[in-house]
Motif scaffolding. Structure first.
Motif, PDB file in Angstrom:
ATOM      1  N   ILE A  16       0.763  -1.087  -0.013  1.00 29.84           N
ATOM      2  CA  ILE A  16      -0.082  -0.004   0.061  1.00 29.84           C
ATOM      3  C   ILE A  16       0.859   1.281  -0.103  1.00 29.84           C
ATOM      4  CG2 ILE A  16      -1.917   1.150   1.126  1.00 29.84           C
ATOM      5  CD1 ILE A  16      -2.736  -1.235   0.031  1.00 29.84           C
ATOM      6  N   MET A  43       0.762  -6.919  -7.780  1.00 31.56           N
ATOM      7  CA  MET A  43       1.792  -6.593  -6.942  1.00 31.56           C
ATOM      8  C   MET A  43       2.887  -7.576  -7.024  1.00 31.56           C
ATOM      9  SD  MET A  43      -0.007  -6.341  -3.006  1.00 31.56           S
ATOM     10  CE  MET A  43      -1.231  -5.268  -2.870  1.00 31.56           C
ATOM     11  N   GLU A  46       3.127 -11.452  -6.847  1.00 27.54           N
ATOM     12  CA  GLU A  46       1.709 -12.035  -6.826  1.00 27.54           C
ATOM     13  C   GLU A  46       1.332 -13.131  -7.944  1.00 27.54           C
ATOM     14  OE1 GLU A  46      -0.328 -12.266  -4.447  1.00 27.54           O
ATOM     15  OE2 GLU A  46      -2.353 -12.431  -4.894  1.00 27.54           O
ATOM     16  N   VAL A  69      -7.774 -17.495 -12.492  1.00 23.33           N
ATOM     17  CA  VAL A  69      -6.776 -17.205 -11.138  1.00 23.33           C
ATOM     18  C   VAL A  69      -5.698 -16.047 -11.532  1.00 23.33           C
ATOM     19  CG1 VAL A  69      -5.105 -18.471  -9.967  1.00 23.33           C
ATOM     20  CG2 VAL A  69      -7.021 -19.739 -10.614  1.00 23.33           C
ATOM     21  N   SER A  71      -5.729 -13.414 -13.378  1.00 21.59           N
ATOM     22  CA  SER A  71      -6.197 -12.099 -13.714  1.00 21.59           C
ATOM     23  C   SER A  71      -6.310 -11.619 -12.214  1.00 21.59           C
ATOM     24  CB  SER A  71      -7.353 -12.366 -14.575  1.00 21.59           C
ATOM     25  OG  SER A  71      -8.274 -12.943 -13.942  1.00 21.59           O
ATOM     26  N   ALA A  72      -6.676 -12.130 -11.266  1.00 18.15           N
ATOM     27  CA  ALA A  72      -6.982 -11.769  -9.908  1.00 18.15           C
ATOM     28  C   ALA A  72      -6.105 -10.534  -9.204  1.00 18.15           C
ATOM     29  CB  ALA A  72      -7.243 -12.859  -8.835  1.00 18.15           C
ATOM     30  N   GLN A  75      -6.620  -7.186 -10.883  1.00 14.32           N
ATOM     31  CA  GLN A  75      -7.806  -6.935 -10.272  1.00 14.32           C
ATOM     32  C   GLN A  75      -7.730  -6.262  -8.936  1.00 14.32           C
ATOM     33  OE1 GLN A  75     -11.094  -9.803 -10.710  1.00 14.32           O
ATOM     34  NE2 GLN A  75     -12.068  -9.128  -8.714  1.00 14.32           N
ATOM     35  N   ILE A  76      -6.971  -6.938  -8.002  1.00 13.17           N
ATOM     36  CA  ILE A  76      -6.798  -6.519  -6.784  1.00 13.17           C
ATOM     37  C   ILE A  76      -6.044  -4.918  -6.544  1.00 13.17           C
ATOM     38  CG2 ILE A  76      -5.492  -6.959  -4.700  1.00 13.17           C
ATOM     39  CD1 ILE A  76      -5.962  -9.833  -5.122  1.00 13.17           C
ATOM     40  N   GLY A  79      -8.354  -2.071  -7.829  1.00  8.13           N
ATOM     41  CA  GLY A  79      -9.243  -1.593  -6.922  1.00  8.13           C
ATOM     42  C   GLY A  79      -8.480  -0.839  -5.802  1.00  8.13           C
ATOM     43  N   LEU A  80      -7.391  -1.320  -5.523  1.00  6.32           N
ATOM     44  CA  LEU A  80      -6.552  -0.696  -4.325  1.00  6.32           C
ATOM     45  C   LEU A  80      -6.064   0.818  -4.739  1.00  6.32           C
ATOM     46  CD1 LEU A  80      -4.702  -3.651  -3.002  1.00  6.32           C
ATOM     47  CD2 LEU A  80      -6.437  -2.551  -1.878  1.00  6.32           C
ATOM     48  N   ALA A  82      -7.524   2.647  -7.117  1.00  6.07           N
ATOM     49  CA  ALA A  82      -8.656   3.420  -7.174  1.00  6.07           C
ATOM     50  C   ALA A  82      -9.214   4.126  -5.729  1.00  6.07           C
ATOM     51  CB  ALA A  82      -9.570   2.745  -7.821  1.00  6.07           C
ATOM     52  N   ILE A  83      -9.000   3.260  -4.717  1.00 12.77           N
ATOM     53  CA  ILE A  83      -9.366   3.593  -3.308  1.00 12.77           C
ATOM     54  C   ILE A  83      -8.096   4.496  -2.900  1.00 12.77           C
ATOM     55  CG2 ILE A  83      -9.105   2.953  -0.838  1.00 12.77           C
ATOM     56  CD1 ILE A  83     -10.311   0.145  -1.906  1.00 12.77           C
ATOM     57  N   SER A  94     -12.119   1.783 -11.209  1.00 11.43           N
ATOM     58  CA  SER A  94     -11.520   0.708 -11.803  1.00 11.43           C
ATOM     59  C   SER A  94     -12.504   0.294 -12.918  1.00 11.43           C
ATOM     60  CB  SER A  94     -11.207  -0.446 -10.825  1.00 11.43           C
ATOM     61  OG  SER A  94     -12.568  -0.948 -10.184  1.00 11.43           O
ATOM     62  N   LEU A  96     -12.489  -3.163 -15.139  1.00 15.26           N
ATOM     63  CA  LEU A  96     -11.960  -4.395 -15.323  1.00 15.26           C
ATOM     64  C   LEU A  96     -11.845  -4.838 -16.850  1.00 15.26           C
ATOM     65  CD1 LEU A  96     -13.144  -6.449 -12.376  1.00 15.26           C
ATOM     66  CD2 LEU A  96     -11.025  -5.182 -12.458  1.00 15.26           C
TER      67      LEU A  96
ATOM     68  N   GLU B  65     -15.100  -0.147  -4.817  1.00 12.25           N
ATOM     69  CA  GLU B  65     -13.680  -0.712  -5.285  1.00 12.25           C
ATOM     70  C   GLU B  65     -13.179  -1.737  -4.119  1.00 12.25           C
ATOM     71  OE1 GLU B  65     -12.311   0.171  -7.860  1.00 12.25           O
ATOM     72  OE2 GLU B  65     -13.707   1.798  -8.377  1.00 12.25           O
ATOM     73  N   VAL B  68     -14.303  -4.953  -5.634  1.00  8.00           N
ATOM     74  CA  VAL B  68     -13.256  -5.585  -6.709  1.00  8.00           C
ATOM     75  C   VAL B  68     -12.393  -6.054  -6.141  1.00  8.00           C
ATOM     76  CG1 VAL B  68     -11.606  -4.514  -8.523  1.00  8.00           C
ATOM     77  CG2 VAL B  68     -13.802  -3.603  -8.424  1.00  8.00           C
ATOM     78  N   VAL B  69     -11.641  -5.788  -4.981  1.00  8.93           N
ATOM     79  CA  VAL B  69     -10.436  -6.092  -4.468  1.00  8.93           C
ATOM     80  C   VAL B  69     -10.702  -7.462  -3.792  1.00  8.93           C
ATOM     81  CG1 VAL B  69      -8.816  -5.656  -2.639  1.00  8.93           C
ATOM     82  CG2 VAL B  69      -9.422  -3.853  -4.187  1.00  8.93           C
TER      83      VAL B  69
END
Lengths: 423, 423
Positions: A16, A43, A46, A69, A71-72, A75-76, A79-80, A82-83, A94, A96, B65, B68-69
């Motif tokens: 983060i 990350m 990952e 699997v 692509s997750a 995705q994570i 979203g992070l 954007a937050i 986000s 996708l 979001e 999404v995560v």
């Protein structure tokens, strides 16, 4: 106002704290009045973790489920980010791969982008929202696809083309494109500008700064790509003045800047396969390379020896070629299955090889580049196992142990050494 | 042939070895000729990791979001289980929430399932494919939603209802529903059958075996739910003969099996809020609970004291109620914002409380259940801070330190102690 696509790799998204740094950098471009779309990788580590799970579950995993699997990871991070952007007052959301959608071919785990839907995206960007787009992923007929490793660069360039971005800034853990790997040659110089064609050759032979496909796409679509360091502090100058490397069309490079040779690249991820006693008849070569192409295995260097003929038998030839080391086991399996059709006698392979290449648009108008290369390597006793050339590149396959030596002596031979050691 | 929904929690999905065990168990049901859909949770710890990222990125994260995560955890395990099933010869594919689709309300991070598309799913299951469905996730107008923590049970029951499954088997880390928590009362007995209504009360007061909403949905849709241990070996009997607990309609339970009290539950995740000197006028209570309801905060026990009036001022009353401890901070914030409208004098809270409940459909026809409870607790000097009752439940709020003592003495008082200590 400019429209910019920014792309951040896995190291920039690793945790983060770093995602917050990315958000701060995005905010500066956005505050300057630019429209910004950000493409993110997973990350660091990952994707390897997720790929490891798939391999552990089955060595012959279904690429459709593999894509679900792996692509997750992106995705994570999308979203992070954007937050994190919202947290510092930047409106963001986000998008996708299946939401835009990023439509791809049906080659799961190594799909190609065919079309990107931009209506909703542009409406959002026009309204001042930063778009966060996971790299590496798309969708084909309602199922998730991925573009293959390193596909996030391609996602960024494709998005830049789709939204007609003024610039595509690729933030990496290097601060630009060098004449060669500075870990091997401390006197390597950073290039201010490099042409698409040169970058394509440098990337495809292992310069590792940008994924090959992304450079090819940038050239085709005329996307101006800039390679920048993601590790510069918050007080770094804006990206349009940052001292990265700009990848542009040949017409943008002034004659005075033009070098004979732009860089020396190397690639240790090749494997050599030799088929002995292949019947020397029409269609023989096609019977080797068609099944490999059908399996999406990229064959690179190919050498067909002169046919030899023994008494009483049809003439035959040895065929040697290289494939990515990661595809070696599958290649051998495919070739053994096609043994009847090809008719070879034996199959052998060697992974202890490396490809070393000299690259430069300047060699078009200068003879003798290849001769200098062969003389330089020969003087050091380095044996050349295969040669390929293009308009702007000469590559040789050598024993892996000599890679660093070859790169160093070539860098000096073509006058690329800087006066000072690179930082 | 039966149509079965199987649901596996995070502990069962924690790593590839366990996913392989799940695949083996699914294969046995499939080989017996059943149509099988499997609902999976994220790997144990993964959702916490992802939620932690969101919180670290911003304490006020955007629930869109966030979804999404955090939905990525189940996406990963559903792909991996499909791969593991294929590896042992079982045709399988994953169906993500947006693919089926699992349409939900727009309450991101705590959405409700509204409809599940089953056409493609049933076609695939009819063709012999095992369907793997990530729990916890859905979609609303093209954006990913999640159902809130523990939502995978609800996903499983909703899917079982949508495909008209004969049974919904929930594999957990306990082997059934007990008369109370065996860690507190070693003589707790496992229940062979329990009614939806009882399970609903047991779940909602913290029996933790099944998520409350899933039980309510099962009751509404008439889904037969079985709670089973996921830690029985591969040689365990088939699920239709396994000694778990079956949750069924009241009509399925024979009179001879029927107990006065089915179980004792406890819940330490409550927090008590007291508002003092709330004006005793029409609409006062609504002004307290409407903003909390609007924020989707579930208020549980409510006590309104008798209005007291001092000379020269309007009459006022104290209002005490409980909310989930996790919603306490938000509740206080909301109440303080509404202070003008409500007109209370002071707000105080206490998290060191616990709710203890006796539950049983049998109490409908027997008076004196509550009296026994109050006498039993009173004899041990346990003070009762609040009381709520339903047709089949009596709950009291007590000081948290007395929770275990209260559960033990009530378990004995209602004759629930087994002859032997539970395994």
């Amino acid at each position: 106002m400019a429209r910019i696509v920014m792309k951040f790799g896995g190291t920039s998204m690793a945790g983060i704290e770093r995602i917050r740094s990315v958000a701060a950098r995005v905010k500066r471009e956005w505050e300057a009045g630019n429209q910004v779309a950000v493409v993110v990788s997973a990350m660091a580590g990952e994707t390897d973790r997720l790929v490891g799970f798939c391999r552990e579950a089955s060595s012959l995993y279904d690429p459709k489920e593999y894509d679900v699997v792996v692509s997750a990871g992106e995705q994570i991070t999308s979203g992070l980010l954007a937050i994190a952007l919202q947290a510092i007052g930047v409106p963001a959301r986000s998008w996708l791969g299946w939401q835009l959608p990023v439509q791809t071919s049906d080659a799961f785990a190594k799909a190609r982008i065919e079309d990107i839907g931009t209506d909703a995206l542009l409406a959002s960007m026009n309204a001042g929202e930063v778009a966060v787009v996971p790299g590496f992923q798309g969708v084909h007929k309602g199922r998730i696809t991925t573009l293959g490793r390193g596909g996030s660069d391609t996602s960024a360039v494709a998005l830049a083309a789709a939204v007609k971005a003024d610039r595509c800034d690729i933030y990496t853990d290097v601060d630009g494109v060098y004449t060669t790997d500075p870990r091997i040659v401390p006197r390597a110089r950073k290039l201010k500008r490099v042409t698409y064609e040169e970058m394509l050759e440098l990337a495809s032979v292992g310069a590792k700064v940008l994924q090959t496909r992304s450079v090819g796409l940038a050239m085709k679509e005329g996307v101006r790509v800039q390679v920048l360091s993601s590790f510069t502090g918050d007080d770094a100058p804006m990206a349009d003045t940052l001292p990265g490397t700009m990848i542009v069309g040949e017409e943008e490079i002034q004659d005075v800047e033009r070098q004979l040779i732009t860089g020396i690249a190397h690639d240790k991820n090749e494997a050599k396969i030799t088929l002995t006693a292949v019947p020397d008849k029409p269609g023989a070569v096609a019977s080797i390379f068609t099944p490999l192409a059908d399996a999406s295995i990229n064959v690179d260097m190919i050498i067909q020896n002169i046919a030899h003929q023994s008494a009483g038998s049809a003439s035959a030839t040895d065929v040697t070629f290289t494939v990515p080391a990661a595809d070696l086991a599958r290649s051998i399996e495919i070739l053994n299955q096609a043994r009847g059709a090809i008719g070879f006698s034996e199959i052998s392979h060697d992974t202890r090889v490396a490809k070393v290449s000299v690259v430069g648009v300047g060699m078009r108008s200068h003879a003798g580049v290849a001769a200098t290369m062969f003389q330089t390597l020969g003087a050091r006793g380095i044996n050349i196992q295969a040669i390929t050339t293009s308009e702007i590149k000469v590559s040789v396959l050598i024993e892996e142990d000599y890679t660093e030596l070859a790169v160093r002596v070539l860098h000096t031979a073509y006058g690329l050494d800087a006066d000072e050691v690179a930082a």
